[in-house]
Every structure is written in C-alpha cells, then in structure tokens.
Design a protein around this motif. Structure first.
Motif, PDB file in Angstrom:
ATOM      1  N   GLN A 254       0.827  -1.200   0.000  1.00  0.00           N
ATOM      2  CA  GLN A 254       0.000   0.000   0.000  1.00  0.00           C
ATOM      3  C   GLN A 254       0.864   1.253   0.000  1.00  0.00           C
ATOM      4  O   GLN A 254       0.672   2.164  -0.809  1.00  0.00           O
ATOM      5  CB  GLN A 254      -0.891   0.023   1.243  1.00  0.00           C
ATOM      6  CG  GLN A 254      -2.078  -0.902   1.215  1.00  0.00           C
ATOM      7  CD  GLN A 254      -2.905  -0.735   2.473  1.00  0.00           C
ATOM      8  OE1 GLN A 254      -2.381  -0.744   3.585  1.00  0.00           O
ATOM      9  NE2 GLN A 254      -4.214  -0.593   2.309  1.00  0.00           N
ATOM     10  N   GLU A 255       1.828   1.296   0.925  1.00  0.00           N
ATOM     11  CA  GLU A 255       2.637   2.509   1.067  1.00  0.00           C
ATOM     12  C   GLU A 255       3.500   2.783  -0.157  1.00  0.00           C
ATOM     13  O   GLU A 255       3.873   3.929  -0.421  1.00  0.00           O
ATOM     14  CB  GLU A 255       3.518   2.451   2.317  1.00  0.00           C
ATOM     15  CG  GLU A 255       4.438   1.244   2.405  1.00  0.00           C
ATOM     16  CD  GLU A 255       3.858   0.092   3.188  1.00  0.00           C
ATOM     17  OE1 GLU A 255       4.626  -0.586   3.890  1.00  0.00           O
ATOM     18  OE2 GLU A 255       2.624  -0.128   3.082  1.00  0.00           O
TER      19      GLU A 255
ATOM     20  N   TRP B  66       1.102   4.730  -2.274  1.00  0.00           N
ATOM     21  CA  TRP B  66       0.842   6.034  -1.667  1.00  0.00           C
ATOM     22  C   TRP B  66       2.013   6.990  -1.858  1.00  0.00           C
ATOM     23  O   TRP B  66       1.833   8.193  -2.028  1.00  0.00           O
ATOM     24  CB  TRP B  66       0.563   5.888  -0.178  1.00  0.00           C
ATOM     25  CG  TRP B  66      -0.629   5.045   0.158  1.00  0.00           C
ATOM     26  CD1 TRP B  66      -1.651   4.696  -0.681  1.00  0.00           C
ATOM     27  CD2 TRP B  66      -0.920   4.429   1.415  1.00  0.00           C
ATOM     28  NE1 TRP B  66      -2.559   3.906  -0.021  1.00  0.00           N
ATOM     29  CE2 TRP B  66      -2.149   3.727   1.262  1.00  0.00           C
ATOM     30  CE3 TRP B  66      -0.282   4.403   2.649  1.00  0.00           C
ATOM     31  CZ2 TRP B  66      -2.728   3.015   2.317  1.00  0.00           C
ATOM     32  CZ3 TRP B  66      -0.862   3.704   3.699  1.00  0.00           C
ATOM     33  CH2 TRP B  66      -2.070   3.018   3.521  1.00  0.00           C
TER      34      TRP B  66
ATOM     35  N   GLN C 298      -5.717   1.985  -4.395  1.00  0.00           N
ATOM     36  CA  GLN C 298      -4.801   2.513  -3.382  1.00  0.00           C
ATOM     37  C   GLN C 298      -4.472   3.980  -3.639  1.00  0.00           C
ATOM     38  O   GLN C 298      -4.327   4.769  -2.704  1.00  0.00           O
ATOM     39  CB  GLN C 298      -3.515   1.681  -3.352  1.00  0.00           C
ATOM     40  CG  GLN C 298      -3.708   0.266  -2.855  1.00  0.00           C
ATOM     41  CD  GLN C 298      -4.373   0.221  -1.490  1.00  0.00           C
ATOM     42  OE1 GLN C 298      -4.027   0.973  -0.586  1.00  0.00           O
ATOM     43  NE2 GLN C 298      -5.355  -0.664  -1.341  1.00  0.00           N
ATOM     44  N   TRP C 299      -4.353   4.345  -4.886  1.00  0.00           N
ATOM     45  CA  TRP C 299      -4.089   5.748  -5.219  1.00  0.00           C
ATOM     46  C   TRP C 299      -5.246   6.630  -4.739  1.00  0.00           C
ATOM     47  O   TRP C 299      -5.042   7.706  -4.182  1.00  0.00           O
ATOM     48  CB  TRP C 299      -3.889   5.892  -6.722  1.00  0.00           C
ATOM     49  CG  TRP C 299      -3.462   7.273  -7.141  1.00  0.00           C
ATOM     50  CD1 TRP C 299      -4.266   8.345  -7.414  1.00  0.00           C
ATOM     51  CD2 TRP C 299      -2.115   7.738  -7.305  1.00  0.00           C
ATOM     52  NE1 TRP C 299      -3.512   9.445  -7.749  1.00  0.00           N
ATOM     53  CE2 TRP C 299      -2.188   9.102  -7.684  1.00  0.00           C
ATOM     54  CE3 TRP C 299      -0.873   7.151  -7.179  1.00  0.00           C
ATOM     55  CZ2 TRP C 299      -1.059   9.868  -7.939  1.00  0.00           C
ATOM     56  CZ3 TRP C 299       0.258   7.911  -7.431  1.00  0.00           C
ATOM     57  CH2 TRP C 299       0.166   9.249  -7.805  1.00  0.00           C
TER      58      TRP C 299
ATOM     59  N   ALA D 247      -5.247   7.323  -1.036  1.00  0.00           N
ATOM     60  CA  ALA D 247      -4.294   8.350  -0.612  1.00  0.00           C
ATOM     61  C   ALA D 247      -4.832   9.758  -0.832  1.00  0.00           C
ATOM     62  O   ALA D 247      -4.154  10.733  -0.498  1.00  0.00           O
ATOM     63  CB  ALA D 247      -2.971   8.168  -1.352  1.00  0.00           C
TER      64      ALA D 247
ATOM     65  N   TYR E 167      -3.519   7.028   8.760  1.00  0.00           N
ATOM     66  CA  TYR E 167      -2.532   6.301   7.949  1.00  0.00           C
ATOM     67  C   TYR E 167      -2.570   4.820   8.311  1.00  0.00           C
ATOM     68  O   TYR E 167      -2.593   3.946   7.436  1.00  0.00           O
ATOM     69  CB  TYR E 167      -1.142   6.884   8.186  1.00  0.00           C
ATOM     70  CG  TYR E 167      -0.061   6.331   7.279  1.00  0.00           C
ATOM     71  CD1 TYR E 167       0.337   7.023   6.138  1.00  0.00           C
ATOM     72  CD2 TYR E 167       0.566   5.122   7.569  1.00  0.00           C
ATOM     73  CE1 TYR E 167       1.336   6.524   5.303  1.00  0.00           C
ATOM     74  CE2 TYR E 167       1.561   4.616   6.749  1.00  0.00           C
ATOM     75  CZ  TYR E 167       1.946   5.321   5.618  1.00  0.00           C
ATOM     76  OH  TYR E 167       2.924   4.817   4.798  1.00  0.00           O
TER      77      TYR E 167
END
Length: 679
Positions: free
Chosen positions: A187-188, A191, A223-224, A227, A287
């Motif tokens: 995920q990160e 992001w 996921q984008w 964010a 987060y």
C-alpha cells in the motif's frame, strides 16, 4: 570493476537445464501452482530492452523475422518445458507449423538448436546452450499476491521497479548466476510513488510487466484513491478541518478511529473540527487505518527572513525545492552526494522565514553553520546553535534532536515563530526521544535522508510526521550523471588459517560474530584491493578497534575512531580532502554526522551486523558527480556475515544499483605482501 575481477568469476554452467536452478522464480512458480493464481499470472516471460541500445537485445541478431532464437526461448518459457515440438512453437508464436519447422531447421543447421526424433512426435527441439536460457531476464507476476519475480533482472528493470515496488529478497549463487529478485507492491509503495498522477504510475508498471494485469491495476488505482480521500485544510476563520471524500468515510472510518482528544465537533457530514495539537496523531491514526491524509493547511511562514543563495541549484535540486513549496512538507530522499543539504538551504531561502534546523549531533550542527555561511548571505550573528555545548536562539537556529526533545528546552520552540523546520537525517524522527520535535505540525516541514529506512519498520512515521517523499528516483540522477552510481561487490572470503577458523567454530553468540568480522584474511584482502586500485582515494570501514589498528598498520595509514582527538581527526580529513592522504581506516563514527570527504573506493571490512541504512551510508561515501565509485563489502564465507552483507546491500539493490558477489580463498600462509599476490 576492473578486468582482474573476471579471473575469480566462475562461468555459467551451460550444461545445466534452467529448471535445476534454485532461483526465486522457480520456487514461487511452484507455489503458484498450489495456490492457483488467476489468469493474469499466466503471462509469457519477456525480455526488457537494454536502455543503452535502440532495440531489444537478441541472441540472434541476423533473424529479421520468423522464429529467431530469442523467440524460441520465449516459446520454451511459455510452454514451461525444456523441449518443444514445432507445433507448440507455432502455437505460441502465432505462425504456421510449416514456417516454424523451416525456421527451426535453419537454427539447427547454424548450431543454435538441437533436434531429436522421439516416438510421441516426429521431432522435438531444445537449445544448444542451456546457459543462455538460464541467464535471460524473466519477469513473472503473481497479481493476487502483488508480487513480481525477476530472474537475472537488467539494471534498467531494477531501476524502474524501485519506483513502485519493495525489494523483499534476492537469491542466487555467489557469482550472481541464477539471480532472482522478489518484489512486493505494498500500500505505502503506491501512496508514496513519485508520480503526479495514477496514469504515470500505471505506465511505469506496464513498462516492466510482460503484459497487462487488470487485477493488479485495479488494486493500484484503488490505493491511489485511498491516498486522496482525506485532507486537512484551514477554515477561513483560522481553525483546522478534516475533510473526507464521502459521508461514509467520515462516519465509518474517521469517527470510529478518532475521539474527543483529536477532534472538537462535526461541522458537516464530511467535515470535522480538529484540535491543532492533535494534527500529528490524526494523520498517524488514519494512515494506520489505510488512508493517508493530504495536508493542505495554511502553514505558518514565521518572522520574515531575507536570505539570498550564493550558489545555483542544479535542475533536479530546483525541482525538489519547487515540489516542496507546492506541498509545504516532504522528505528529500536522494542518494548520498546529490546535494540534499544545498537543496534544503534553497528551501530555506524560498520560504523566507525564520528556520529551525534539527540534527542528530553537534558535529552536524557545526557543518550546517559552515554550509549556511558559505552558501548564503546570512551573517554569523543570524545563525545560532542550540545543544549541550552552546545555547543560542537566532533567526536560523541549529539544534540537536535530543536537546529539542527535552521538556526544559521547550522555550526553543516557543521563543520564535518558525516558518520552516528542517529535519536532517530524518530517519531519527520516529525514535521516542525525538517525537517532541514532530509536534510542530503548523510549520513548513522538510526532511533530508538518503536512507529513510529503519530496522524497526517505522519509516512510515517519517512520512506521516514530516511529509511525503520527494526525489526518490535515484536512477534518473545516475543516468544524468549528477551522481556516480557505485559498483558494489560482496566478496566472500575464506579463513586465513585453520587456527582462526577453529576458534570461530568453537565459539558462540556475540564472540562468534566478532571473530567472523575480524577474520585475519580481511587484512590481506584490504591490502590486495588497495594494491589493485593504487590511485584511488580509499576509505576502509571497521567496527572493531583492534581490526582497525591491524589494517592501518598493514597499510601504514591513519586509523580514525572515537578515541582520536578532534583536532587530529579534522587534520586527517583535511589532508584526505586535499589529496595529501589517499587512504583512511575509519570506525563507525564515519557512518553519519561527520563531514567526511567522498572517496573513490570504499572497503567495508566489518560492521555487517549493522542496519541496511549503515550499509547504504558507507557505500554513499563514494557517490559524487564524477569519477569511478567502487564499494567492496568483505564477508567471511560460511558465517552469519553472508546474510548480514546481503541485508545491508538490499536497500541499494532496491534502488536499482547492481550488487555482484564473488568468492575468494587464495590467501598465503605467510606474510607475503599484497603487492606480490595481486590478482
């Protein structure tokens, strides 16, 4: 590396079928069969074009059309079999069987393929040289696990993968044959990907994968969006508001995670009033819930400070500054030698407000002061230092994290209206003693770190407390020549004698690790490498004082450690910088926080129990705009140092830097000099 290196590299075993290897690809392919990956994972492997050529590399450059040797390899891999029939080749490549037979016969006549008659089919075909198939780059995607496995990746492929994926593991033998890289897209990673739009991220993803994967692309797009679902902004009346994209997100996510310690009251179905002192906590909580928060608040500019730069920023440094001004918060993540400090000073001048610079040590505080005086028109009385040695609060104040985090020095934060906080070596931020400095959420915040990685896996805190990463594409800086990409080699060394090996074998725990690190063969290896590169400015890193003294004595050069008096240390560094001294042995004091001149050659003799960040920092001592950059990491073969070496270099490998491995065991049993035994 030099030509001499090849003398110790074992050529690939061309008689070994590729399925006999132990690469990551083979193991995960077997796992995929048991877990049943979806149809997107059944993709034909591909060869990524060499960026230095206009066309993809090919083993059969003379074949303009039809079945080339390269296409035959593709058909083999797509079939997943070591031998194929002409009918199978035709089906995989979209040609007629007659065309396939004709082209395969031509390749066989040229000695590129072999064919044999069998009972079940008139003819089957297989490569003459299995090694060529085993050494090709192969990319396989497992969409449901969001994993990408690459056997023998090109540098081009690794540099692109570093933009959106996390390097989990590498396997292969010590000479780099059958090298497999396992990447995972987290995920990160999505992001924090350094792209302005999801379409740019997807374009980079598609440039690496063999074919489109709707399953993975849908997840990336989701996921984008995650964010960009929450944001903080400043209300026209001056207070802070948390806004969600939908009423459901506010009610089912934010209000379920936050309480009266974080927010005052709802303003609407999609907005709530946030307590200013809880902004950092709100960002961290959301987060962790899977929703990064965009920070669009009107940040304080502080008391005006008129600063002019005395140096012209490079194009990419100016881009960093521009992106920071747009975001008002972020972490510059560039390779060592890319000029992050100068870019930070450029941000200071652009913000034009009084600035607090936080650093991990007094020595870095003094270096910042020197850089500010050398590269701006600030006067000495406008720059103050605040730490155990001196406590001055000025328009630009440089303080240590530890001092800034103490309750009795709270006035450091309250006495000025800081417009900008700069966190140098920002990977220190998550440590408990440094958390106090992260409360300054109302300011412009700029972090600097070549290696924002932590062994406690808390690097996410850096980006939530300071800001998103800026300038993570190391490959572009390497390609443009702004920073020299280092050549990194892990050299597995044997024992110098039976006594040393037996002493290690009979020990355990900490002593066992220390004995492996201080293997006497490393002294000889350091002498040999120094003799191989006689004109290179060299830094030799050690973690043990006894070993440092032994190597320094063997090379007749100074050893700088924490026990070296400060004025002697500075004299050695100055002499090294001026070219009067070409080699220094240095302890771990050189890892961080010291103005150590860049070298052309780095030899890591010990320290392999350290962090990935330590490995990157030591390699980073060779990174600069021009010249060669060589890094040798010495690890005693058959000990825990092997794993430590690979772990330390993993961050560099994840950035697209090629890390090769060799094995050496040719050590004299007497004190024959390295100059007489050079390779």
């Amino acid at each position: 590396m030099t030509a001499e290196d090849d003398e110790h590299s074992t050529p690939p075993d061309e008689s070994r079928p590729p399925d006999d290897g132990d690469g990551v690809l083979d193991r995960l392919s077997e796992a995929a069969e048991t877990t049943g990956p979806d149809a997107d994972s059944r993709v034909p492997p591909t060869e990524v074009a060499d960026p230095d050529t206009e066309t993809p590399q090919s083993d059969d450059e003379d074949a303009d059309d039809g079945v080339s040797l390269e296409l035959f390899y593709d058909a083999l891999e797509a079939e997943g079999r070591p031998v194929v029939t002409a009918q199978q080749v035709a089906r995989r490549l979209g040609v007629t069987q007659a065309e396939a037979v004709e082209d395969l016969d031509e390749l066989a006549d040229a000695g590129r393929l072999q064919k044999v008659d069998v009972q079940t089919d008139p003819v089957v075909w297989y490569p003459t040289e299995w090694g060529q198939l085993a050494s090709r780059e192969r990319v396989v995607l497992f969409p449901k696990r969001r994993e990408i496995v690459v056997d023998n990746p090109t540098q081009y492929t690794r540099a692109r993968l570093s933009q959106f994926a996390h390097l989990v593991d590498t396997t292969g033998d010590r000479e780099g044959r059958g090298r497999g890289y396992l990447y995972r897209i987290r995920q990160e990673d999505v992001w924090q990907a350094p792209f302005d739009d999801v379409s740019d991220l997807l374009a980079m993803l598609r440039s690496v994968l063999p074919e489109r994967s709707p399953h993975l692309e849908e997840w990336v797009e989701d996921q984008w969006k995650r964010a960009h679902r929450f944001r903080l902004y400043t209300h026209e009346e001056g207070y802070t508001v948390l806004e969600s994209a939908t009423e459901s997100l506010m009610g089912n996510v934010a209000m379920q995670k936050l309480d009266e310690n974080h927010v005052y009251a709802p303003i609407s179905d999609t907005e709530t009033w946030v307590r200013d002192e809880s902004v950092a906590a709100v960002k961290r909580i959301l987060y962790d819930a899977g929703y990064p928060v965009e920070d669009d608040r009107d940040l304080e500019e502080g008391e005006h400070l008129d600063v002019s730069l005395g140096v012209e920023l490079r194009d990419y440094q100016q881009d960093w500054v521009d992106r920071f001004l747009e975001q008002r918060a972020g972490v510059l993540v560039g390779p060592p030698g890319s000029g992050k400090t100068i870019a930070g000073i450029g941000a200071l001048a652009a913000v034009g407000g009084e600035t607090l610079v936080l650093v991990p040590s007094r020595e870095l505080a003094r270096q910042w002061r020197a850089e500010l005086l050398a590269n701006t028109d600030l006067s000495p009385d406008q720059i103050g230092e605040y730490h155990g040695g001196v406590k001055e609060i000025r328009p630009v104040t440089i303080a240590t994290y530890q001092t800034a985090g103490m309750d009795r020095h709270r006035s450091l934060f309250d006495s000025r209206r800081w417009g900008l906080i700069i966190y140098d070596e920002a990977h220190h931020i998550p440590s408990r003693v440094f958390q106090r400095s992260a409360d300054l959420q109302s300011k412009h915040r700029l972090g600097l770190s070549a290696t924002p990685i932590r062994e406690d896996d808390k690097e996410a805190e850096i980006f939530t407390l300071v800001g998103p990463p800026i300038g993570t594409d190391w490959g572009k800086l390497f390609e443009a020549g702004h920073v020299q990409e280092p050549e990194v080699e892990i050299r597995y060394v044997g024992w110098a004698d039976d006594m040393a090996r037996n002493e290690w074998a009979s020990s355990d725990g900490r002593e066992r690790h220390m004995l492996a690190a201080m293997n006497p063969a490393k002294v000889f290896e350091a002498r040999r490498l120094r003799a191989r590169h006689p004109d290179a400015k060299t830094l030799i890193f050690v973690d043990y004082l006894d070993q440092g003294e032994q190597i320094a004595e063997a090379l007749d050069v100074p050893f700088v450690s924490g026990e070296t008096r400060h004025h002697h240390r500075e004299a050695y560094f100055r002499s090294f910088r001026d070219g009067n001294l070409d080699t220094l042995v240095i302890s771990r004091i050189g890892d961080e926080g010291i103005d150590l001149p860049n070298a052309e050659l780095a030899i890591v003799a010990s320290g392999l129990g350290g962090s990935r960040r330590q490995g990157s920092q030591r390699a980073g001592r060779t990174m600069r705009p021009a010249g060669s950059a060589l890094v040798y990491v010495l690890a005693t073969r058959g000990t825990s140092e092997e794993d430590f070496a690979q772990r330390q270099m993993q961050h560099l490998a994840g950035k697209g830097i090629r890390v090769r491995e060799t094995s050496h065991d040719d050590y004299p049993r007497d004190d024959t000099s390295a100059t007489e035994q050079t390779e």
